[in-house]
Scaffold this motif. Structure first.
Motif, PDB file in Angstrom:
ATOM      1  N   ALA A   5     -60.002  -2.849  48.892  1.00 38.11           N
ATOM      2  CA  ALA A   5     -59.594  -4.149  48.362  1.00 38.11           C
ATOM      3  C   ALA A   5     -60.706  -5.149  48.650  1.00 38.11           C
ATOM      4  N   VAL A   6     -60.867  -6.128  47.761  1.00 37.43           N
ATOM      5  CA  VAL A   6     -61.937  -7.125  47.886  1.00 37.43           C
ATOM      6  C   VAL A   6     -61.328  -8.513  47.911  1.00 37.43           C
ATOM      7  N   ALA A  39     -53.555  -4.949  45.420  1.00 37.35           N
ATOM      8  CA  ALA A  39     -52.395  -5.763  45.765  1.00 37.35           C
ATOM      9  C   ALA A  39     -51.532  -5.073  46.815  1.00 37.35           C
ATOM     10  N   LEU A  40     -51.383  -3.758  46.687  1.00 35.01           N
ATOM     11  CA  LEU A  40     -50.606  -3.007  47.668  1.00 35.01           C
ATOM     12  C   LEU A  40     -51.310  -2.961  49.025  1.00 35.01           C
ATOM     13  N   LEU A  41     -52.637  -2.869  49.002  1.00 33.14           N
ATOM     14  CA  LEU A  41     -53.385  -2.878  50.265  1.00 33.14           C
ATOM     15  C   LEU A  41     -53.225  -4.212  50.982  1.00 33.14           C
ATOM     16  N   PHE A  42     -53.282  -5.307  50.224  1.00 31.02           N
ATOM     17  CA  PHE A  42     -53.075  -6.616  50.850  1.00 31.02           C
ATOM     18  C   PHE A  42     -51.643  -6.748  51.366  1.00 31.02           C
ATOM     19  N   ALA A  43     -50.670  -6.122  50.655  1.00 29.23           N
ATOM     20  CA  ALA A  43     -49.287  -6.150  51.127  1.00 29.23           C
ATOM     21  C   ALA A  43     -49.147  -5.407  52.451  1.00 29.23           C
ATOM     22  N   LEU A  44     -50.005  -4.403  52.675  1.00 31.57           N
ATOM     23  CA  LEU A  44     -49.993  -3.693  53.957  1.00 31.57           C
ATOM     24  C   LEU A  44     -50.340  -4.615  55.130  1.00 31.57           C
ATOM     25  N   SER A  53     -55.728  -0.796  37.097  1.00 30.68           N
ATOM     26  CA  SER A  53     -55.131   0.137  38.054  1.00 30.68           C
ATOM     27  C   SER A  53     -55.626  -0.156  39.468  1.00 30.68           C
ATOM     28  N   ALA A  54     -56.929  -0.444  39.592  1.00 32.80           N
ATOM     29  CA  ALA A  54     -57.506  -0.733  40.910  1.00 32.80           C
ATOM     30  C   ALA A  54     -56.918  -2.011  41.494  1.00 32.80           C
ATOM     31  N   LEU A  55     -56.665  -3.014  40.644  1.00 30.48           N
ATOM     32  CA  LEU A  55     -56.105  -4.269  41.130  1.00 30.48           C
ATOM     33  C   LEU A  55     -54.671  -4.069  41.637  1.00 30.48           C
ATOM     34  N   GLU A  56     -53.941  -3.142  41.015  1.00 32.77           N
ATOM     35  CA  GLU A  56     -52.600  -2.826  41.505  1.00 32.77           C
ATOM     36  C   GLU A  56     -52.689  -2.228  42.909  1.00 32.77           C
ATOM     37  N   VAL A  57     -53.656  -1.324  43.102  1.00 36.09           N
ATOM     38  CA  VAL A  57     -53.839  -0.719  44.425  1.00 36.09           C
ATOM     39  C   VAL A  57     -54.274  -1.786  45.428  1.00 36.09           C
ATOM     40  N   SER A  70     -42.800  -1.071  52.443  1.00 36.00           N
ATOM     41  CA  SER A  70     -42.678  -0.902  50.994  1.00 36.00           C
ATOM     42  C   SER A  70     -44.025  -0.596  50.368  1.00 36.00           C
ATOM     43  N   ALA A  71     -45.081  -1.309  50.792  1.00 41.47           N
ATOM     44  CA  ALA A  71     -46.426  -1.069  50.256  1.00 41.47           C
ATOM     45  C   ALA A  71     -46.898   0.337  50.590  1.00 41.47           C
ATOM     46  N   ALA A  72     -46.608   0.804  51.804  1.00 44.46           N
ATOM     47  CA  ALA A  72     -47.002   2.160  52.198  1.00 44.46           C
ATOM     48  C   ALA A  72     -46.312   3.197  51.311  1.00 44.46           C
ATOM     49  N   ARG A  73     -45.029   2.981  51.016  1.00 44.09           N
ATOM     50  CA  ARG A  73     -44.307   3.920  50.143  1.00 44.09           C
ATOM     51  C   ARG A  73     -44.884   3.906  48.728  1.00 44.09           C
ATOM     52  N   ASP A  74     -45.182   2.706  48.217  1.00 38.39           N
ATOM     53  CA  ASP A  74     -45.711   2.601  46.854  1.00 38.39           C
ATOM     54  C   ASP A  74     -47.078   3.272  46.739  1.00 38.39           C
TER      55      ASP A  74
END
Length: 404
Positions: A219-220, A145-150, A139-143, A160-164
């Motif tokens: 994110a790391v 990935a979204l942070l890096f998409a930001l 679950s943390a890795l999904e988050v 899109s990342a902000a909405r997700d």
């Protein structure tokens, strides 16, 4: 009843002693009923859901995260720690998961059969915690990935990342977010990138939860980490500074060398979809913290350095730098350069320079005049002062051109 509490209760009933299980931050994960063997520490930890104060400090000082085999801890006689504890470290192949405690009164000892039962229960707990950790990691890795998409260059990807993230419940009540960058003062300690990432993830998770729940996420990456904290203005700055302290405190027991080299940068408060801007500011502030030897730097408190970061390339070809500064100025003794740098930072005040460097004013005047004589530059000339301030700000970036 959750799985850890159920396992603790089952063991306690078989050995007729109290059992408790803590995570790597000494927060309570599960516990059994007790058998008249609850000292004040046991009762306090049940009420507060964690071990605090001198007992906590003593446990970490004893190397608790690195324990690999059962050990008996003697009663400390402080903070209600009146009975011995038998500690059974819980670990996975990736590192510590927590510890199982069994209370022992007086000269009470566990028999061979009871030890075997405890070891077996500890192994079951390890499997449960490892599974929970893996589930949480996915679950943390999904988050992450979204942070890096930001941080994407594409506006559509950032939106899109902000909405997700919002759909997952993150930053729902936050009008703005502020980035906290985490870097290492080079060189990083001799750990692999995966080992560093695991230590940072574990420490960031402990620093964030449960204080901010889903109003913060991290994110790391291979050479740094970053945290987004929901909030604005002074409150966001305070939260980021507090988060930096908490991360450093939680890294220290796992890797003292890594903790000592950590530096933090705090960016600006921006809307979630513009988090990349705060991230860039935070990375700049973290580099300033490294250069100045400070644990934390705030982007908005260093306008000169941040302007240099924006205007000057990160690596400067030495052959393009004028000989006047590259050779003449750089050939001066470091004590002269430090004095000149402090003098310029203090707007040309000899009195403040004297106080800050703990030098007699006569010594300051002598060094400044000597510097002018050796370089041909005048510290009374605005152009020369600007030249020196810029050089002192970028001198660490000068090297051979790329590819040589």
């Amino acid at each position: 009843m959750d799985a850890i509490t159920e396992l603790a209760e089952r063991l306690a009933q078989r050995i007729r002693r109290s059992v408790a299980v803590d995570d790597t931050d000494l927060r309570l994960l599960g516990s059994s009923t007790h058998f008249g063997d609850a000292d004040p520490l046991r009762l306090t930890s049940l009420a507060n859901r964690r071990i605090e104060g001198p007992v906590r400090e003593a446990t970490f000082a004893a190397g608790f995260p690195h324990w690999r085999s059962p050990r008996r801890g003697r009663a400390l006689g402080i903070e209600g720690h009146e009975y011995d504890r038998m500690a059974f470290p819980l670990r996975s192949r990736y590192g510590p998961l927590g510890v199982m405690w069994v209370i022992l009164r007086g000269e009470d000892e566990l028999s061979d059969e009871e030890m075997a039962l405890c070891v077996s229960a500890a192994h079951e707990m390890e499997r449960v915690l490892a599974w929970q950790h893996q589930d949480g990691l996915e679950s943390a890795l999904e988050v992450e990935a979204l942070l890096f998409a930001l941080l994407s260059d594409a506006e559509q990807d950032r939106a899109s990342a902000a909405r997700d993230l919002t759909d997952l419940g993150y930053f729902e009540n936050a009008d703005e977010v502020t980035a906290l960058a985490v870097v290492g003062a080079e060189p990083w300690p001799a750990r692999t990138a995966d080992e560093r990432a695991e230590v940072l993830r574990r420490s960031l998770r402990q620093a964030v939860q449960p204080q901010w729940d889903r109003s913060a996420a991290f994110a790391v990456a291979e050479d740094h980490a970053f945290l987004l904290v929901g909030g604005r203005g002074a409150a966001a700055r305070t939260d980021c500074a507090r988060a930096a302290e908490r991360v450093a405190a939680r890294v220290a027991p796992l890797d003292a060398g890594l903790a000592e080299g950590l530096r933090f940068g705090v960016g600006s408060a921006v809307p979630l979809a513009e988090a990349s801007r705060s991230y860039d500011h935070a990375r700049t502030a973290a580099r300033i913290a490294v250069d100045r030897g400070r644990p934390v730097a705030f982007w908005d408190e260093h306008p000169l350095e941040t302007l240099v970061e924006a205007a000057v390339r990160s690596r400067i070809d030495a052959s393009l730098v004028p000989e006047l500064v590259r050779e003449t100025v750089e050939s001066q003794p470091e004590e002269l350069l430090r004095t000149v740098a402090c003098f310029l930072e203090q707007a040309g005040s000899v009195a403040r320079t004297s106080d800050l460097l703990h030098l007699h004013r006569t010594t300051v005047y002598y060094r400044l005049r000597l510097f002018e004589k050796e370089t041909g530059l005048s510290l009374d000339d605005g152009g020369d002062r600007f030249l020196l301030q810029l050089w002192l700000a970028v001198r660490g970036r000068v090297g051979p051109p790329p590819g040589r």
